[in-house]
Scaffold this motif. Structure first.
Motif, mmCIF file in Angstrom:
data_model
loop_
_atom_site.group_PDB
_atom_site.id
_atom_site.type_symbol
_atom_site.label_atom_id
_atom_site.label_comp_id
_atom_site.label_asym_id
_atom_site.label_seq_id
_atom_site.Cartn_x
_atom_site.Cartn_y
_atom_site.Cartn_z
ATOM 1 N N HIS A 109 -4.006 15.611 -2.624
ATOM 2 C CA HIS A 109 -3.241 14.466 -3.234
ATOM 3 C C HIS A 109 -3.198 14.870 -4.637
ATOM 4 O O HIS A 109 -2.336 14.743 -5.567
ATOM 5 C CB HIS A 109 -4.321 13.359 -3.200
ATOM 6 N N ARG A 168 3.912 9.817 -10.828
ATOM 7 C CA ARG A 168 2.890 9.186 -11.862
ATOM 8 C C ARG A 168 3.202 9.324 -13.398
ATOM 9 O O ARG A 168 2.269 9.592 -13.955
ATOM 10 C CB ARG A 168 1.341 9.676 -11.559
ATOM 11 N N ARG A 205 0.437 1.530 -7.024
ATOM 12 C CA ARG A 205 1.711 1.696 -7.868
ATOM 13 C C ARG A 205 2.758 2.339 -7.140
ATOM 14 O O ARG A 205 4.023 1.754 -7.198
ATOM 15 C CB ARG A 205 1.507 2.217 -9.145
ATOM 16 N N ALA A 206 2.567 3.090 -6.378
ATOM 17 C CA ALA A 206 3.613 4.018 -5.702
ATOM 18 C C ALA A 206 4.215 2.918 -4.613
ATOM 19 O O ALA A 206 5.411 3.019 -4.233
ATOM 20 C CB ALA A 206 2.970 5.017 -5.103
ATOM 21 N N ILE A 233 6.960 0.895 -6.207
ATOM 22 C CA ILE A 233 8.096 1.959 -6.577
ATOM 23 C C ILE A 233 8.765 2.010 -5.233
ATOM 24 O O ILE A 233 10.253 1.825 -5.401
ATOM 25 C CB ILE A 233 7.495 3.280 -7.108
ATOM 26 N N ILE A 234 8.071 2.234 -4.207
ATOM 27 C CA ILE A 234 8.878 2.164 -2.728
ATOM 28 C C ILE A 234 9.451 0.988 -2.385
ATOM 29 O O ILE A 234 10.642 1.067 -1.999
ATOM 30 C CB ILE A 234 7.971 2.950 -1.985
ATOM 31 N N ARG A 278 10.471 -1.338 -4.532
ATOM 32 C CA ARG A 278 11.761 -1.351 -5.490
ATOM 33 C C ARG A 278 13.023 -0.949 -4.729
ATOM 34 O O ARG A 278 14.112 -1.072 -4.747
ATOM 35 C CB ARG A 278 11.569 -1.111 -6.627
ATOM 36 N N ARG A 279 12.777 0.585 -4.460
ATOM 37 C CA ARG A 279 13.652 1.388 -3.820
ATOM 38 C C ARG A 279 14.373 0.947 -2.470
ATOM 39 O O ARG A 279 15.513 0.772 -2.466
ATOM 40 C CB ARG A 279 13.510 2.807 -3.696
ATOM 41 N N VAL A 307 1.476 10.450 -3.316
ATOM 42 C CA VAL A 307 1.375 8.970 -3.017
ATOM 43 C C VAL A 307 0.887 9.091 -1.445
ATOM 44 O O VAL A 307 0.743 9.805 -0.547
ATOM 45 C CB VAL A 307 2.917 8.788 -2.413
ATOM 46 N N GLU A 356 0.527 3.329 1.015
ATOM 47 C CA GLU A 356 1.468 3.095 -0.083
ATOM 48 C C GLU A 356 3.010 3.321 0.560
ATOM 49 O O GLU A 356 3.673 2.324 0.382
ATOM 50 C CB GLU A 356 1.328 4.009 -1.230
#
Lengths: 328, 240
Positions: A70, A103, B2-3, B6-7, B9-10, B90, B94
């Motif tokens: 990661h 990020r 957070r990811a 983001i995913i 929204r996409r 990611v 997530e």
């Protein structure tokens, strides 16, 4: 930047890679060169933390990739053979998405996306859906997503695959532009590509490293062989008799060329337009001697050049021999 | 997480902008309207009419949830875009949660738009707002469970059609558990009946406007179980 030790990858019982060991320094541009199936993509996908190796160790930027993939992923940008794109998104929206995934802080996102668009020259299509773009533009979008977060390491797998000659030249320029800002790994089976863009080469064959170093180092180490192609014409007025058509012409050419000191092999003359093309092999560069001998024999010298580049020779000999090198 | 946002929204953008998302949403609303006409019109009692509407709509929601979910991971794998997620920092959870909640939100939009149908019944009959709410909560939870099953199927297969078949097979299996349980003796009879996806928990409760906590817990548990399986499957396939 990268330390790889005894890395190998097996699919079932079949070995795809390794064991291979090599190191890559910060700021280097290194080319992975090999035939299809040599293990280039496997090696790059392991370095990009997409594939887990069967054995060995990978350290990227001081981080153990197996222990903390990661964290390594934050430091890399990867352009696979087929760029990972979403056709329904516009170029800008897609790059913002890619930046978010990597990020990038919200305050920097717009600036970095614009920079990536500038570097990859995507300004004219920035608001177009990716699905409407040509293959060349899609490849650039793929490159832009790999660099949008300014990663320390950029990994490009066959970046010019499927591009036309003009697009290839443009892509090479883009890759050249990355050299000052990133450590870059490029895989290709196109010799000219890695020769023109990379500081150092790793030649892979059957999952092993067959050779490593700069182009000159490889050529020197492997004791390069010069392969020259010469095209001559035998005029009727030449000193050598020219009585019996093609057979005599071939004999005449062969006798002139075999007399040159240092020539180790003379190929069969092949008819080329109004002349004859012959391949010559020698241990050193004998182009001057060849041209003199041809002219002094009264033959017309139409063309004289290397039949293959030094890198081509080195590559083919390494691949043909197939003996792995312990260290790279 | 957070990811995941983001995913999310996409994926929402894809549902709302793509032709597939629009057609699926429109088709769902059309079929729910048809369900109201076909099943609701069988009775003059407004409460019964509402139940019949939920009965028909549950079938629509199951189908729509399968369609919405099976593409989520398999399409990424099919087109190769999964490599962007795989090589980005990611987490698997997530990816799964971002995609799942986008599909759930789109399903919720479809359900919200269809509310005019029970409101029509309410305006002419004697049903309460809570009956409508409970019925819709049931559809939402049922949809959530089927979406999670679809997401799991999507992590298994590269081809969307294969994922759809696998997802549908799991759903059908869970729908048959009640019928199967009737041929068994306790305690297996009770266990299988409680695991059924529709008869006990939807038809026996939500559809009739009756809220039982155990029914809600069941659907949440099925959702959680299949999302967990999805995350584990993605973990195995991502870094193998």
């Amino acid at each position: 930047m990268i330390q790889v030790s005894k890395l190998s990858k097996y699919y079932g019982g079949k070995r795809a890679l390794g064991p291979v060991s090599f190191e890559i320094d910060d700021g280097e541009t290194v080319g992975f060169l090999g035939l299809n199936g040599a293990g280039k993509t496997t090696a790059l996908r392991i370095l990009a933390c997409d594939l887990r190796p069967s054995a060995g160790a990978v350290n990227v930027g001081g981080i153990d990739a197996l222990g903390d993939p990661h964290e390594v992923r934050k430091r890399i940008g990867f352009l696979p053979e087929n760029p990972p794109l979403y056709p329904e998104m516009t170029v800008t929206a897609f790059l913002e998405f890619a930046a978010d995934l990597r990020r990038v802080a919200k305050v920097d996102r717009k600036k970095l996306v614009n920079e990536a668009i500038d570097v990859t020259d995507l300004g004219e299509v920035a608001e177009d859906p990716i699905g409407n773009l040509s293959h060349g533009f899609r490849q650039r979008v793929g490159l832009a997503q790999a660099i949008v977060h300014k990663p320390a390491l950029v990994i490009l797998d066959e970046p010019t695959r499927g591009l036309d000659p003009k697009q290839i030249v443009e892509m090479r320029k883009l890759i050249h532009g990355l050299k000052d800002r990133h450590t870059v790994l490029i895989s290709s089976h196109i010799l000219a590509e890695v020769s023109q863009t990379c500081d150092r080469l790793l030649i892979l064959g059957q999952g092993r490293i067959l050779g490593a170093g700069t182009e000159a180092e490889l050529a020197a180490h492997e004791g390069n062989v010069n392969l020259v192609s010469v095209t001559v014409r035998v005029p009727p007025s030449s000193g050598e008799p020219y009585r019996d058509g093609e057979a005599d012409a071939k004999k005449t050419i062969a006798s002139v060329l075999t007399r040159i000191d240092g020539i180790t092999e003379v190929g069969e003359p092949q008819s080329r337009g109004d002349g004859w093309a012959v391949s010559l092999t020698s241990a050193k560069d004998l182009r001057a001697e060849i041209s003199r001998a041809v002219v002094q024999a009264g033959l017309d010298l139409l063309k004289l050049d290397y039949a293959r580049s030094e890198l081509e020779n080195t590559f083919l000999r390494l691949v043909d021999t197939g003996a792995p090198r312990a260290e790279a | 997480m957070r990811a995941a946002t983001i995913i999310f929204r996409r994926e929402m953008g894809t549902y709302l902008k793509s032709i597939v998302g629009r057609i699926t949403g429109s088709l769902a609303l059309l079929l729910m309207g048809v369900a109201f006409q076909v099943f609701g019109a069988k009775t003059q009692l407004s409460g019964e009419m509402l139940s019949q509407f939920f009965w028909g709509s549950s079938g629509v929601i199951i189908g729509v949830a399968i369609i919405l979910s099976v593409r989520l991971v398999s399409e990424e794998r099919q087109t190769g875009s999964i490599l962007l997620l795989n090589t980005s920092p990611v987490r698997e959870a997530e990816i799964i949660l971002g995609k799942f909640f986008a599909a759930l939100a789109f399903l919720a939009i479809i359900l919200a738009v269809s509310v005019y149908i029970p409101l029509l019944i309410k305006s002419e009959g004697k049903i309460t707002g809570s009956q409508i709410f409970v019925g819709y909560l049931g559809l939402f939870l049922l949809g959530s469970a089927v979406l999670a099953i679809g997401v799991f199927a999507s992590t298994l297969a590269k081809q969307q059609i294969v994922a759809a078949v696998v997802g549908a097979a799991i759903v059908v299996l869970l729908l048959l558990l009640y019928q199967l349980s009737r041929k068994l003796d306790p305690p297996m009879k009770d266990i299988l009946a409680e695991l059924d996806l529709w008869w006990i928990h939807f038809q026996g409760g939500f559809m009739k406007g009756v809220f039982n906590l155990k029914d809600a817990v069941y659907y949440v548990a099925v959702t959680y179980f299949f999302l967990l399986l999805s995350v584990k499957t993605l973990e195995m396939k991502r870094w193998q």
